[in-house]
Structure formats: C-alpha cells, structure tokens
Design a protein around this motif. Structure first.
Motif, PDB file in Angstrom:
ATOM      1  N   GLU A  80       0.824  -1.211   0.000  1.00  0.00           N
ATOM      2  CA  GLU A  80       0.000   0.000   0.000  1.00  0.00           C
ATOM      3  C   GLU A  80       0.854   1.256   0.000  1.00  0.00           C
ATOM      4  OE1 GLU A  80      -3.260   2.263   2.903  1.00  0.00           O
ATOM      5  OE2 GLU A  80      -2.614   0.209   3.358  1.00  0.00           O
ATOM      6  N   ILE A  81       1.889   1.264   0.831  1.00  0.00           N
ATOM      7  CA  ILE A  81       2.775   2.425   0.911  1.00  0.00           C
ATOM      8  C   ILE A  81       3.448   2.681  -0.438  1.00  0.00           C
ATOM      9  CG2 ILE A  81       4.887   3.335   1.964  1.00  0.00           C
ATOM     10  CD1 ILE A  81       2.592   3.398   3.909  1.00  0.00           C
ATOM     11  N   TYR A  82       3.875   1.612  -1.096  1.00  0.00           N
ATOM     12  CA  TYR A  82       4.604   1.764  -2.356  1.00  0.00           C
ATOM     13  C   TYR A  82       3.682   2.060  -3.529  1.00  0.00           C
ATOM     14  CZ  TYR A  82       8.042   0.920  -6.017  1.00  0.00           C
ATOM     15  OH  TYR A  82       8.870   1.070  -7.098  1.00  0.00           O
ATOM     16  N   GLU A  83       2.587   1.324  -3.637  1.00  0.00           N
ATOM     17  CA  GLU A  83       1.703   1.453  -4.794  1.00  0.00           C
ATOM     18  C   GLU A  83       0.714   2.602  -4.670  1.00  0.00           C
ATOM     19  OE1 GLU A  83       2.043  -0.155  -7.486  1.00  0.00           O
ATOM     20  OE2 GLU A  83       3.375  -1.808  -6.911  1.00  0.00           O
ATOM     21  N   ARG A  84       0.318   2.937  -3.425  1.00  0.00           N
ATOM     22  CA  ARG A  84      -0.682   3.988  -3.229  1.00  0.00           C
ATOM     23  C   ARG A  84      -0.222   4.971  -2.156  1.00  0.00           C
ATOM     24  NH1 ARG A  84      -3.018  -0.793  -3.565  1.00  0.00           N
ATOM     25  NH2 ARG A  84      -3.357  -1.007  -1.319  1.00  0.00           N
ATOM     26  N   PRO A  85       0.909   5.633  -2.379  1.00  0.00           N
ATOM     27  CA  PRO A  85       1.389   6.610  -1.387  1.00  0.00           C
ATOM     28  C   PRO A  85       0.384   7.732  -1.191  1.00  0.00           C
ATOM     29  CG  PRO A  85       2.614   6.779  -3.456  1.00  0.00           C
ATOM     30  CD  PRO A  85       1.786   5.551  -3.560  1.00  0.00           C
ATOM     31  N   ALA A  86       0.141   8.080   0.065  1.00  0.00           N
ATOM     32  CA  ALA A  86      -0.897   9.054   0.390  1.00  0.00           C
ATOM     33  C   ALA A  86      -0.543  10.461  -0.059  1.00  0.00           C
ATOM     34  CB  ALA A  86      -1.160   9.044   1.894  1.00  0.00           C
ATOM     35  N   THR A  87       0.745  10.770  -0.101  1.00  0.00           N
ATOM     36  CA  THR A  87       1.189  12.099  -0.502  1.00  0.00           C
ATOM     37  C   THR A  87       2.366  11.971  -1.462  1.00  0.00           C
ATOM     38  OG1 THR A  87       2.840  12.343   1.262  1.00  0.00           O
ATOM     39  CG2 THR A  87       0.560  12.993   1.789  1.00  0.00           C
ATOM     40  N   ALA A  88       2.641  13.057  -2.157  1.00  0.00           N
ATOM     41  CA  ALA A  88       3.799  13.061  -3.053  1.00  0.00           C
ATOM     42  C   ALA A  88       5.093  12.906  -2.269  1.00  0.00           C
ATOM     43  CB  ALA A  88       3.818  14.360  -3.860  1.00  0.00           C
ATOM     44  N   GLU A  89       5.111  13.395  -1.043  1.00  0.00           N
ATOM     45  CA  GLU A  89       6.306  13.260  -0.214  1.00  0.00           C
ATOM     46  C   GLU A  89       6.582  11.793   0.099  1.00  0.00           C
ATOM     47  OE1 GLU A  89       8.274  15.301   3.745  1.00  0.00           O
ATOM     48  OE2 GLU A  89       6.096  15.208   3.558  1.00  0.00           O
ATOM     49  N   VAL A  90       5.531  11.020   0.395  1.00  0.00           N
ATOM     50  CA  VAL A  90       5.706   9.587   0.632  1.00  0.00           C
ATOM     51  C   VAL A  90       6.184   8.904  -0.639  1.00  0.00           C
ATOM     52  CG1 VAL A  90       4.534   7.431   1.225  1.00  0.00           C
ATOM     53  CG2 VAL A  90       3.981   9.525   2.473  1.00  0.00           C
ATOM     54  N   ALA A  91       5.582   9.255  -1.770  1.00  0.00           N
ATOM     55  CA  ALA A  91       5.995   8.667  -3.052  1.00  0.00           C
ATOM     56  C   ALA A  91       7.454   8.968  -3.345  1.00  0.00           C
ATOM     57  CB  ALA A  91       5.110   9.203  -4.175  1.00  0.00           C
ATOM     58  N   ALA A  92       7.906  10.160  -2.983  1.00  0.00           N
ATOM     59  CA  ALA A  92       9.290  10.557  -3.234  1.00  0.00           C
ATOM     60  C   ALA A  92      10.264   9.822  -2.334  1.00  0.00           C
ATOM     61  CB  ALA A  92       9.445  12.067  -3.033  1.00  0.00           C
ATOM     62  N   PHE A  93       9.856   9.542  -1.097  1.00  0.00           N
ATOM     63  CA  PHE A  93      10.787   8.940  -0.149  1.00  0.00           C
ATOM     64  C   PHE A  93      10.837   7.425  -0.280  1.00  0.00           C
ATOM     65  CE2 PHE A  93      12.046   7.202   3.971  1.00  0.00           C
ATOM     66  CZ  PHE A  93      13.260   7.849   4.133  1.00  0.00           C
ATOM     67  N   VAL A  94       9.705   6.786  -0.516  1.00  0.00           N
ATOM     68  CA  VAL A  94       9.641   5.323  -0.565  1.00  0.00           C
ATOM     69  C   VAL A  94       9.813   4.862  -2.003  1.00  0.00           C
ATOM     70  CG1 VAL A  94       8.311   3.274  -0.001  1.00  0.00           C
ATOM     71  CG2 VAL A  94       8.124   5.310   1.432  1.00  0.00           C
ATOM     72  N   GLY A  95      11.004   4.462  -2.348  1.00  0.00           N
ATOM     73  CA  GLY A  95      11.290   4.037  -3.711  1.00  0.00           C
ATOM     74  C   GLY A  95      11.585   5.226  -4.610  1.00  0.00           C
ATOM     75  N   ARG A  96      11.919   4.936  -5.854  1.00  0.00           N
ATOM     76  CA  ARG A  96      12.174   5.986  -6.830  1.00  0.00           C
ATOM     77  C   ARG A  96      10.865   6.346  -7.510  1.00  0.00           C
ATOM     78  NH1 ARG A  96      17.303   3.790 -10.173  1.00  0.00           N
ATOM     79  NH2 ARG A  96      17.343   5.924 -10.958  1.00  0.00           N
ATOM     80  N   CYS A  97      10.692   7.613  -7.798  1.00  0.00           N
ATOM     81  CA  CYS A  97       9.438   8.057  -8.391  1.00  0.00           C
ATOM     82  C   CYS A  97       9.707   9.274  -9.267  1.00  0.00           C
ATOM     83  CB  CYS A  97       8.423   8.410  -7.302  1.00  0.00           C
ATOM     84  SG  CYS A  97       6.698   8.299  -7.841  1.00  0.00           S
ATOM     85  N   ASN A  98       8.909   9.431 -10.297  1.00  0.00           N
ATOM     86  CA  ASN A  98       9.016  10.553 -11.225  1.00  0.00           C
ATOM     87  C   ASN A  98       7.875  11.520 -10.974  1.00  0.00           C
ATOM     88  OD1 ASN A  98      11.056   9.025 -12.782  1.00  0.00           O
ATOM     89  ND2 ASN A  98       9.307   7.726 -13.248  1.00  0.00           N
ATOM     90  N   PHE A  99       8.159  12.804 -11.023  1.00  0.00           N
ATOM     91  CA  PHE A  99       7.151  13.824 -10.765  1.00  0.00           C
ATOM     92  C   PHE A  99       7.121  14.843 -11.901  1.00  0.00           C
ATOM     93  CE2 PHE A  99       6.167  12.520  -6.532  1.00  0.00           C
ATOM     94  CZ  PHE A  99       7.328  11.922  -6.074  1.00  0.00           C
ATOM     95  N   LEU A 100       5.939  15.120 -12.395  1.00  0.00           N
ATOM     96  CA  LEU A 100       5.728  16.094 -13.456  1.00  0.00           C
ATOM     97  C   LEU A 100       4.536  16.957 -13.089  1.00  0.00           C
ATOM     98  CD1 LEU A 100       6.080  13.627 -16.466  1.00  0.00           C
ATOM     99  CD2 LEU A 100       7.801  15.271 -15.698  1.00  0.00           C
ATOM    100  N   THR A 101       4.674  18.254 -13.266  1.00  0.00           N
ATOM    101  CA  THR A 101       3.576  19.164 -12.954  1.00  0.00           C
ATOM    102  C   THR A 101       2.732  19.425 -14.195  1.00  0.00           C
ATOM    103  OG1 THR A 101       4.989  21.080 -13.362  1.00  0.00           O
ATOM    104  CG2 THR A 101       4.842  20.276 -11.088  1.00  0.00           C
ATOM    105  N   GLY A 102       1.501  19.831 -13.955  1.00  0.00           N
ATOM    106  CA  GLY A 102       0.617  20.115 -15.073  1.00  0.00           C
ATOM    107  C   GLY A 102      -0.681  20.731 -14.610  1.00  0.00           C
ATOM    108  N   THR A 103      -1.619  20.837 -15.556  1.00  0.00           N
ATOM    109  CA  THR A 103      -2.931  21.421 -15.284  1.00  0.00           C
ATOM    110  C   THR A 103      -4.004  20.436 -15.726  1.00  0.00           C
ATOM    111  OG1 THR A 103      -2.068  23.649 -15.649  1.00  0.00           O
ATOM    112  CG2 THR A 103      -4.460  23.368 -15.740  1.00  0.00           C
TER     113      THR A 103
END
Length: 369
Positions: free
Chosen positions: A224-247
C-alpha cells in the motif's frame, strides 16, 4: 505477545516540536516499522516507547500495562522491553556470555537459570559456540546478533530495534535482513523497527509508518505504501518516483507543463484548471521498441536520450523530456536519439501541487525494465 498502543504522543525539546500528536497501534506479533529521513522523529518515538525519553504529552501502553499517561511514567527497567541500538552497545571488556548475563543480573535471575537462558538466546541467533569470545573478536554481523541475543535473553514482551543493520556492509546487510525476518517470524515477537532505508522497510515489515518532520504521514502495508502513497512526499521517499507538474484539462486528464502532452490519470476526479502533480514509478514506464505502435489505451511521452551508462545488470540513461533532464534504466543497450515512453493510465498518481515535494526532488523520468 502484547500489542502496543501509542496515542496522541508529542515531544518537545524547548521550542522544537520533535513529535506532533502521533498515534498508532501495533498488533500482537506484528513487525511494525517507523520509516523516514533523519530528523523525522522515528528514533524519538522508539525512545519514548523504551522509556529513554519522557513524552511531553500522550500515552503509551503495552498489553494491559500503561507506561506513559497523565501522571504516569514507568522507567525503562520496569517495561520488560528488549532494545538493540544502532551501535550495538556491547561491553568490550566482557565476553559474549557476560554481555548477555548483565540484563539477567539486573533482574536478579538465579545463576543457574542465567546459563540456561544465555545458551537458549545464543542458540536462537546461531552463536552458541562463540559465548566465550569478546566483541572485538567478532565480525560486525556477529556483534549485531549478540546485541539481538542480549535483547531476547530475558524474554521481553516487545522488541525495539533502532537501525540495527546500518553498520553492516551492503551484502552482509541483505543477509542479516533475511535472517532477522525469519527469526522474528519464528519467535512471533511484537517488533518495532526504526530505519531510513526504504528497501529494508519494504522487505521486513508487516506494516510501515512513514514519518516526516514529527508527523505520521501514512500507515499501511508495504504494498500500500509503495503502490498507493498518500502524498507526493511519501511517493518521493519510498522508492524511486518521477514527478511532473501540469494542469487538469478534465476530471481525469492532465496536460503536462514540460511537453504540453495530455495524459489520462484515473482515480479521484479534479476540476479542470486545477494545478496538479503527476507521479509514476520507474518500472511502470516502458520504452517502446522502434517500429512498434503504441496501444490506443496507454499514455505516450516522447523523450530524447542524452547519455548512457553501463552498470552491470542494466543500462542507465539520461533523457530530456520536454524542458526537463531525466533519468532512465533499461536492459536494452544502445538507445539513442528520440524514444517513446508508454505507461498504463492506472500507473499514474495524482497529487495537488500544494502537496510539496522535498527540495532535492526534481521532475525526473526514471525507467526500470
């Protein structure tokens, strides 16, 4: 083995709030990990459970025993908890057996029973034949096992582990991690584990509590933590993750800033015009082989290969995605020029841009294949 209940725990050092209203319950026999970066409050939480720190407010109970509450504070020696420190804290002038005897002497255990308990504890960690050696005669992994045996020798109700594998080299750490998980499962002892190592937390834990700046951000099973992180901060800390901003251009569609391309993002609908952050795990992205057409139901991104590095099991690539320099991993060598990235819409996670990312996280595209 008893369950552990922590309710509304807070801790301040002067004006510095180290813990803010922390609450969680650990089930009987569960391996529960406190995960987070340095300074997040995880070791302070463990120290409060152990009785090494007195909380500013809140309560701590193990089974039917209340250790901390309004007007109540049970000292460490009255809690029957086993603890292994990051440094192991072995007495260098004592043999292995003498190190294990100390907590038994403090508890006034009969000498004959001491010998039996020491033999049993060393047997659990596979070091029975080393009882007469001194710590300096042991390897790092053996010292770690002695520290664990000392924590187990008096049959504690709960085992507390504060980054016990961090002093081991990478290969030995992997071996010790597998051994520790087997031992905890065999003993069935309730365990609270502190680490900043995300891979370690995912591999060992029944549940993980991710902490940040004194707050409990998310509690859940490793998947759950890895596949469905509650916040972007959790996604960033637990494993590698890519972030892109948009509208958001629709309830489940986002136009990315870096390329102007639109991607479908399932899940919670957002209002058109809302600024958002899109996240995706590396292994959920795929480099489309040359000449193959992307399926109609996937998101498609175009990137330029900048550099490549051979790292043994894979090749790593730096990519440019629009105006962002990005990273990628793949088992295929020799990629160059323009490449097409594809991913299922379900692989993308959506967060409001107000959900701030750590300052050192940039918009990167990482691919693992």
């Amino acid at each position: 083995m008893p369950e552990v209940k922590v309710a509304h725990l807070s801790k301040r050092f002067g004006d510095n709030a180290v813990l803010r209203d922390i609450s969680f319950t650990i089930a009987d026999g569960e391996f529960f990990t406190l995960l987070g970066p340095s300074g997040c409050g995880k070791s302070t939480t463990l120290a409060c459970i152990a009785g090494l720190e007195q909380p500013t407010s809140g309560s701590i109970a193990v089974g039917a025993a209340t250790f901390v509450d309004a007007g109540t504070f049970v000292p460490p020696e009255g809690r029957n908890l086993g603890m292994v420190f990051q440094s192991y804290a072995l007495w260098p002038h004592m043999t292995v057996a003498q190190n294990l005897a100390m907590p038994l002497k403090i508890r006034k255990v009969d000498r004959r029973e001491q010998d039996t308990l020491i033999t049993e504890a060393l047997g659990k960690v596979g070091l029975a034949e080393l009882r007469d050696r001194y710590p300096h005669q042991l390897s790092g992994g053996q010292q770690q096992r002695v520290a664990l045996a000392r924590a187990l020798v008096y049959s504690p109700g709960v085992l507390l582990l504060d980054e016990p594998l961090s002093n081991l080299d990478a290969k030995l750490r992997d071996q010790a991690r597998a051994w520790l998980k087997r031992l905890q499962t065999e003993l069935g002892i309730t365990t609270v584990y502190v680490t900043h190592d995300q891979e370690e937390a995912l591999a060992l834990s029944d549940r993980i509590a991710v902490m940040s700046k004194g707050d409990m951000v998310q509690i859940g099973a490793p998947e759950e933590i890895y596949e469905r992180p509650a916040t972007a901060e959790v996604a960033a800390f637990v494993g590698r993750c890519n972030f892109l901003t948009g509208t958001a251009t629709g309830p489940r569609e986002v136009r990315l800033d870096c390329t102007g391309q639109a991607v479908a993002v399932p899940g919670t609908a957002v209002t058109a015009g809302t600024r958002v952050t899109v996240a995706i795990r590396p292994e959920r992205l795929e480099i489309l082989p040359p000449g193959r057409t992307a399926p109609a139901d996937v998101n498609v991104l175009t990137a330029q290969v900048l550099t490549s590095s051979y790292v043994g099991a894979r090749h790593e690539y730096d990519l440019r995605l629009g105006d962002h320099v990005s990273e990628a991993e793949t088992s295929r060598p020799g990629l160059a020029g323009e490449v097409t990235l594809v991913a299922e819409p379900a692989a993308f996670l959506l967060y409001p841009t107000t959900d701030a990312l750590p300052q050192d996280v940039e918009a990167l595209i990482t691919i693992a294949q």
